[in-house]
Motif scaffolding. Structure first.
Motif, PDB file in Angstrom:
ATOM      1  N   ASP A 268      47.856   1.912   0.722  1.00 51.06           N
ATOM      2  CA  ASP A 268      49.124   2.058   1.440  1.00 51.06           C
ATOM      3  C   ASP A 268      49.063   1.496   2.857  1.00 51.06           C
TER       4      ASP A 268
ATOM      5  N   GLU B 206      45.506   5.906  -0.915  1.00 49.22           N
ATOM      6  CA  GLU B 206      45.792   6.000   0.513  1.00 49.22           C
ATOM      7  C   GLU B 206      45.387   4.720   1.242  1.00 49.22           C
TER       8      GLU B 206
ATOM      9  N   GLY C  30      46.116   2.447   9.966  1.00 44.80           N
ATOM     10  CA  GLY C  30      45.714   3.821   9.710  1.00 44.80           C
ATOM     11  C   GLY C  30      44.607   4.271  10.643  1.00 44.80           C
TER      12      GLY C  30
ATOM     13  N   HIS D 232      39.349   8.530   2.597  1.00 39.10           N
ATOM     14  CA  HIS D 232      40.640   8.128   2.036  1.00 39.10           C
ATOM     15  C   HIS D 232      40.484   7.796   0.555  1.00 39.10           C
ATOM     16  N   THR D 233      41.442   8.198  -0.234  1.00 36.09           N
ATOM     17  CA  THR D 233      41.465   7.773  -1.634  1.00 36.09           C
ATOM     18  C   THR D 233      41.869   6.309  -1.707  1.00 36.09           C
TER      19      THR D 233
ATOM     20  N   SER E 114      35.730   4.295  -1.600  1.00 32.91           N
ATOM     21  CA  SER E 114      36.794   5.223  -1.242  1.00 32.91           C
ATOM     22  C   SER E 114      36.364   6.646  -1.573  1.00 32.91           C
TER      23      SER E 114
END
Length: 270
Positions: A104, A101, A90, A97-98, A71
């Motif tokens: 999620d 994120e 997404g 992306h972290t 990530s």
């Protein structure tokens, strides 16, 4: 794997039921074919999710395979593509992306409504859940995008005491053979494999080079025949081809004498 054959033939036969090759991360009879669930049982559940790994274990797979990347904030996450577009709701690159994120995102509904809410797992979560329950084949994806990813994978294994092949069932592989050698140099106790799609990487010279650090040569199934299997065995390595998605492919690979089959459908391997 590094097979050590000693003594007369009768002695070898007498011991064959109880002695495993010293470098073997998986206890099996010599004539068995390992079932390796590709990205988990990805024919039955969304790939690289806990649901797919659980299904692989339920289906008695010997091993499941997964893919690791990093990530944006340097966490090891389990996903195949370098973007999240295909297998989540997404978009964009994994590396942009972290972890929060990525967590999620919905990584299951694309496969089927029953899997809505499946998440992208971390490598640590998978290791914690399935250590001792299954062999795990870790593929390092696109390491050129992720400096020092080999060290991070090694650290995750050492943190859990999973870098000792007599205690756990772990293999690390990659299409990037420099990355495989890097990981081997960091953690030589963990068996490694080279993924191959180019026939030019299966010459005698290439196999000799691989044998200096790898226990496995894992080619595309279309490259496999009995002669290749014999050549790989002659260099003291095993062969786990990818990716069998029909009964005919599985039967052909079994007939060729491979040591394991990477497949989306673990129940296809007898």
């Amino acid at each position: 794997m590094k097979k050590i054959i000693t003594g007369a033939l009768t002695t070898m036969l007498a011991f064959s039921l109880i002695v495993q090759p010293s470098g073997n991360a998986f206890a099996k009879n010599y004539n068995d074919t390992l079932t390796i669930a590709h990205r988990g049982a990805s024919g039955y559940a969304p790939e690289n999710t806990m649901a797919a790994f659980e299904k692989a274990v339920d289906m008695k797979s010997d091993v499941f395979e997964l893919d690791v990347q990093l990530s944006q904030d340097g966490e090891l996450v389990v996903i195949h593509d370098t973007s999240v577009d295909r297998t989540t709701n997404g978009s964009g690159k994994v590396k942009d992306h972290t972890l929060a994120e990525l967590r999620d995102l919905d990584a299951g509904s694309w496969f089927g409504e029953a899997f809505t809410g499946e998440r992208i797992p971390t490598l640590g979560e998978v290791l914690d859940e399935y250590r001792g329950k299954s062999g795990i084949l870790i593929e390092i994806k696109s390491p050129s995008l992720y400096p020092e990813i080999e060290q991070k994978v090694a650290d995750e294994l050492k943190e859990r005491n999973m870098h000792k092949p007599n205690n756990n069932k772990i293999i690390v592989q990659s299409f990037d053979h420099d990355s495989v050698q890097t990981f081997h140099n960091i953690l030589p106790s963990v068996p490694v494999g080279v993924l191959v799609y180019n026939p030019a990487d299966l010459t005698d010279q290439s196999l000799e080079d691989f044998s200096r650090y790898a226990e496995y040569v894992n080619p595309s199934k279309g490259l496999v025949d009995k002669d290749l299997v014999k050549s790989i065995h002659d260099y003291d390595m095993d062969i786990h081809p990818w990716t069998a998605r029909d009964h005919e492919s599985v039967e052909a690979l079994e007939e060729a004498g491979v040591d394991g089959i990477i497949t989306d459908y673990p129940d296809y391997v007898e």
